[in-house]
Design a protein around this motif. Structure first.
Motif, PDB file in Angstrom:
ATOM      1  N   THR A 178       0.827  -1.202   0.000  1.00  0.00           N
ATOM      2  CA  THR A 178       0.000   0.000   0.000  1.00  0.00           C
ATOM      3  C   THR A 178       0.864   1.256   0.000  1.00  0.00           C
ATOM      4  N   MET A 179       1.907   1.275   0.822  1.00  0.00           N
ATOM      5  CA  MET A 179       2.791   2.443   0.866  1.00  0.00           C
ATOM      6  C   MET A 179       3.540   2.627  -0.443  1.00  0.00           C
ATOM      7  N   THR A 180       4.033   1.538  -1.019  1.00  0.00           N
ATOM      8  CA  THR A 180       4.776   1.639  -2.281  1.00  0.00           C
ATOM      9  C   THR A 180       3.880   2.141  -3.396  1.00  0.00           C
ATOM     10  N   ARG A 181       2.660   1.630  -3.450  1.00  0.00           N
ATOM     11  CA  ARG A 181       1.710   2.106  -4.464  1.00  0.00           C
ATOM     12  C   ARG A 181       1.401   3.587  -4.276  1.00  0.00           C
ATOM     13  N   TYR A 182       1.321   4.021  -3.027  1.00  0.00           N
ATOM     14  CA  TYR A 182       1.071   5.433  -2.751  1.00  0.00           C
ATOM     15  C   TYR A 182       2.204   6.286  -3.309  1.00  0.00           C
ATOM     16  N   LEU A 183       3.442   5.871  -3.085  1.00  0.00           N
ATOM     17  CA  LEU A 183       4.584   6.617  -3.604  1.00  0.00           C
ATOM     18  C   LEU A 183       4.573   6.653  -5.132  1.00  0.00           C
ATOM     19  N   LEU A 184       4.219   5.546  -5.740  1.00  0.00           N
ATOM     20  CA  LEU A 184       4.124   5.496  -7.199  1.00  0.00           C
ATOM     21  C   LEU A 184       3.025   6.433  -7.699  1.00  0.00           C
ATOM     22  N   SER A 185       1.924   6.498  -6.960  1.00  0.00           N
ATOM     23  CA  SER A 185       0.812   7.367  -7.368  1.00  0.00           C
ATOM     24  C   SER A 185       1.200   8.841  -7.307  1.00  0.00           C
ATOM     25  N   LEU A 186       2.201   9.185  -6.499  1.00  0.00           N
ATOM     26  CA  LEU A 186       2.691  10.561  -6.417  1.00  0.00           C
ATOM     27  C   LEU A 186       3.674  10.886  -7.542  1.00  0.00           C
ATOM     28  N   GLY A 187       3.978   9.898  -8.368  1.00  0.00           N
ATOM     29  CA  GLY A 187       4.890  10.105  -9.483  1.00  0.00           C
ATOM     30  C   GLY A 187       6.319   9.687  -9.211  1.00  0.00           C
ATOM     31  N   HIS A 188       6.593   9.165  -8.018  1.00  0.00           N
ATOM     32  CA  HIS A 188       7.950   8.717  -7.700  1.00  0.00           C
ATOM     33  C   HIS A 188       8.253   7.397  -8.407  1.00  0.00           C
ATOM     34  N   GLN A 189       9.430   7.333  -8.993  1.00  0.00           N
ATOM     35  CA  GLN A 189       9.912   6.089  -9.593  1.00  0.00           C
ATOM     36  C   GLN A 189      11.293   5.729  -9.046  1.00  0.00           C
ATOM     37  N   ASN A 190      12.057   6.765  -8.722  1.00  0.00           N
ATOM     38  CA  ASN A 190      13.391   6.569  -8.168  1.00  0.00           C
ATOM     39  C   ASN A 190      13.261   6.479  -6.639  1.00  0.00           C
ATOM     40  N   ILE A 191      12.778   5.324  -6.167  1.00  0.00           N
ATOM     41  CA  ILE A 191      12.459   5.133  -4.752  1.00  0.00           C
ATOM     42  C   ILE A 191      13.509   4.230  -4.101  1.00  0.00           C
ATOM     43  N   ALA A 192      14.019   4.659  -2.970  1.00  0.00           N
ATOM     44  CA  ALA A 192      14.972   3.842  -2.219  1.00  0.00           C
ATOM     45  C   ALA A 192      14.255   3.217  -1.019  1.00  0.00           C
ATOM     46  N   PHE A 193      14.872   2.166  -0.484  1.00  0.00           N
ATOM     47  CA  PHE A 193      14.242   1.424   0.611  1.00  0.00           C
ATOM     48  C   PHE A 193      15.267   1.135   1.706  1.00  0.00           C
ATOM     49  N   VAL A 194      14.844   1.330   2.968  1.00  0.00           N
ATOM     50  CA  VAL A 194      15.686   0.979   4.115  1.00  0.00           C
ATOM     51  C   VAL A 194      15.090  -0.267   4.766  1.00  0.00           C
ATOM     52  N   LYS A 195      15.842  -1.357   4.730  1.00  0.00           N
ATOM     53  CA  LYS A 195      15.372  -2.627   5.275  1.00  0.00           C
ATOM     54  C   LYS A 195      15.464  -2.638   6.796  1.00  0.00           C
ATOM     55  N   GLY A 196      14.597  -3.459   7.406  1.00  0.00           N
ATOM     56  CA  GLY A 196      14.638  -3.622   8.851  1.00  0.00           C
ATOM     57  C   GLY A 196      15.506  -4.800   9.250  1.00  0.00           C
ATOM     58  N   ASP A 197      15.511  -5.100  10.520  1.00  0.00           N
ATOM     59  CA  ASP A 197      16.304  -6.196  11.055  1.00  0.00           C
ATOM     60  C   ASP A 197      15.977  -7.489  10.311  1.00  0.00           C
ATOM     61  N   PRO A 198      16.976  -8.138   9.709  1.00  0.00           N
ATOM     62  CA  PRO A 198      16.703  -9.350   8.919  1.00  0.00           C
ATOM     63  C   PRO A 198      16.161 -10.513   9.736  1.00  0.00           C
ATOM     64  N   GLU A 199      16.280 -10.441  11.072  1.00  0.00           N
ATOM     65  CA  GLU A 199      15.747 -11.518  11.906  1.00  0.00           C
ATOM     66  C   GLU A 199      14.253 -11.344  12.184  1.00  0.00           C
ATOM     67  N   HIS A 200      13.680 -10.203  11.789  1.00  0.00           N
ATOM     68  CA  HIS A 200      12.254  -9.955  11.995  1.00  0.00           C
ATOM     69  C   HIS A 200      11.478 -10.367  10.750  1.00  0.00           C
ATOM     70  N   THR A 201      10.464 -11.204  10.905  1.00  0.00           N
ATOM     71  CA  THR A 201       9.650 -11.562   9.737  1.00  0.00           C
ATOM     72  C   THR A 201       8.917 -10.365   9.148  1.00  0.00           C
ATOM     73  N   PRO A 202       8.430  -9.396   9.950  1.00  0.00           N
ATOM     74  CA  PRO A 202       7.812  -8.220   9.322  1.00  0.00           C
ATOM     75  C   PRO A 202       8.781  -7.475   8.402  1.00  0.00           C
ATOM     76  N   ALA A 203      10.053  -7.379   8.802  1.00  0.00           N
ATOM     77  CA  ALA A 203      11.043  -6.702   7.965  1.00  0.00           C
ATOM     78  C   ALA A 203      11.207  -7.417   6.636  1.00  0.00           C
ATOM     79  N   GLN A 204      11.232  -8.733   6.676  1.00  0.00           N
ATOM     80  CA  GLN A 204      11.393  -9.515   5.451  1.00  0.00           C
ATOM     81  C   GLN A 204      10.217  -9.299   4.497  1.00  0.00           C
ATOM     82  N   LEU A 205       9.007  -9.312   5.049  1.00  0.00           N
ATOM     83  CA  LEU A 205       7.827  -9.167   4.200  1.00  0.00           C
ATOM     84  C   LEU A 205       7.679  -7.749   3.668  1.00  0.00           C
ATOM     85  N   ARG A 206       8.037  -6.747   4.458  1.00  0.00           N
ATOM     86  CA  ARG A 206       7.934  -5.360   3.983  1.00  0.00           C
ATOM     87  C   ARG A 206       8.878  -5.125   2.809  1.00  0.00           C
ATOM     88  N   TYR A 207      10.081  -5.655   2.906  1.00  0.00           N
ATOM     89  CA  TYR A 207      11.038  -5.524   1.803  1.00  0.00           C
ATOM     90  C   TYR A 207      10.552  -6.280   0.570  1.00  0.00           C
TER      91      TYR A 207
END
Length: 353
Positions: A178-207
């Motif tokens: 939902t958040m990524t689609r929102y950024l795309l809807s604003l016209g952003h294409q050059n989007i960077a991502f900061v990953k969370g702790d790799p031991e957290h399953t939420p971090a894995q799924l968000r990435y």
């Protein structure tokens, strides 16, 4: 019935459990089950009991009930680097423990050996059940130890709940989409991502959700556009410096939690970049930090306090069922998330390069 039991049956507002039972046309035991949040009650019956409670203005006498059944102790085993997440979790858990006449016991742990010792300390302190938030909710060794002991357990905010372990969570994957689609809807294409702790399953799924959504939009994400974080503010500073040193700079950065997103905003300010005019920054969780930074943060609202309250209710229900000799159940509860747009996001300042 002894004096304490009579006092417990009579609510703080004067009406008794038996008054409620008569008004609803059910047994006093059924009223007790509804009050205690027991899941073995039909929705129709629950609605009748709640209507009778409202009509009679019945209020649970927590002090008398605690005196009758003994103090119920809820243990919370934690090791979370995000102070904002932990704060929201603790407030919700403490509030609901108070509503249930329960005592909250806290134990911090780091690493497998520390987990074992922390669990042993909670049990020695008389914990009747244990709440396990991230990242320990994904630590199979800790959950296996709790299962072997036979103590009721509820995992909080795990992205991949285990069969046989009660859990409360949101859909992290869809939230990040939902958040990524929102950024795309604003016209952003050059989007960077900061990953969370790799031991957290939420971090894995968000990435994974971010990458899948960008791929669906036909946009490649170069490796340098992804930085590793650990859900801490300090790791967000390091990630932001790496991402914002690149040429061309990303027009938007989506961080896996609010602590790291706040760090991105701080680095941007230090580089004299305007947020959101030069850079859109978004986070995840909607912890208090989201509204204490400037500009206020666009984020995915995860109802952490409500999740903690529901987890306490599920745990109390499990403990009371266990005491009553009833069969053990492990429900999984999925709560809704919400996209919250604030001042840190705006349309892309430049076309994709």
């Amino acid at each position: 019935m002894d004096d304490v039991s009579k006092q417990a049956a009579r609510g703080a507002g004067g009406a008794t459990v038996y008054d409620v039972a008569r008004a609803a046309g059910v047994s006093a035991m059924t009223v007790s089950r509804v009050i205690n949040g027991n899941s073995h009650v039909s929705e129709a019956t629950r609605d009748k009991v709640l209507a009778a409670i409202a009509s009679l203005r019945y209020q649970v006498n927590h002090a008398a009930r605690a005196a009758r059944i003994g103090t119920l102790r809820v243990g919370l085993l934690y090791s979370n680097p995000s102070a904002a997440f932990l704060s929201a979790l603790l407030v919700g858990a403490m509030d609901q423990c108070g509503q249930n006449g329960a005592q909250l016991l806290l134990e911090r742990c780091d690493g497998l050996s520390s987990q074992r010792k922390a669990i042993e300390r909670l049990i020695a302190e008389g914990a009747d059940g244990i709440l396990v938030p991230p990242p320990l909710c994904d630590a199979e060794e800790a959950l296996r130890q709790l299962d072997e002991i036979g103590i009721p357990t509820v995992a909080v905010a795990t992205a991949r709940p285990l069969t046989g372990v009660a859990a409360v969570r949101i859909d992290d994957y869809e939230g990040a989409r939902t958040m990524t689609r929102y950024l795309l809807s604003l016209g952003h294409q050059n989007i960077a991502f900061v990953k969370g702790d790799p031991e957290h399953t939420p971090a894995q799924l968000r990435y994974q959700a971010f990458m899948d959504t960008m791929e669906e939009a036909g946009l490649a994400v170069p490796p340098q556009r992804v930085a590793q974080g650990l859900f801490t503010y300090r790791s967000g500073l390091t990630a932001a410096r790496s991402l914002l040193a690149q040429e061309p700079r990303p027009t938007a950065i989506f961080a896996s939690n609010d602590d790291m997103a706040a760090a991105v905003i701080a680095v941007a300010h230090g580089m004299h970049l305007q947020v959101p005019e030069d850079l859109t920054v978004c986070g995840f969780d909607d912890t208090p930090v989201a509204t204490t930074v400037w500009p206020e943060l666009t984020t995915i609202h995860q109802p952490i306090g409500d999740m903690a309250r529901l987890a306490v209710d599920l745990l109390v229900d499990q403990v009371r069922s266990h005491r009553a000799g009833e069969s053990r159940h492990a429900p999984h509860r999925l709560l809704p998330y919400t996209l919250v747009t604030r001042e840190s996001s705006a349309g892309s300042p430049a076309p994709y390069q």
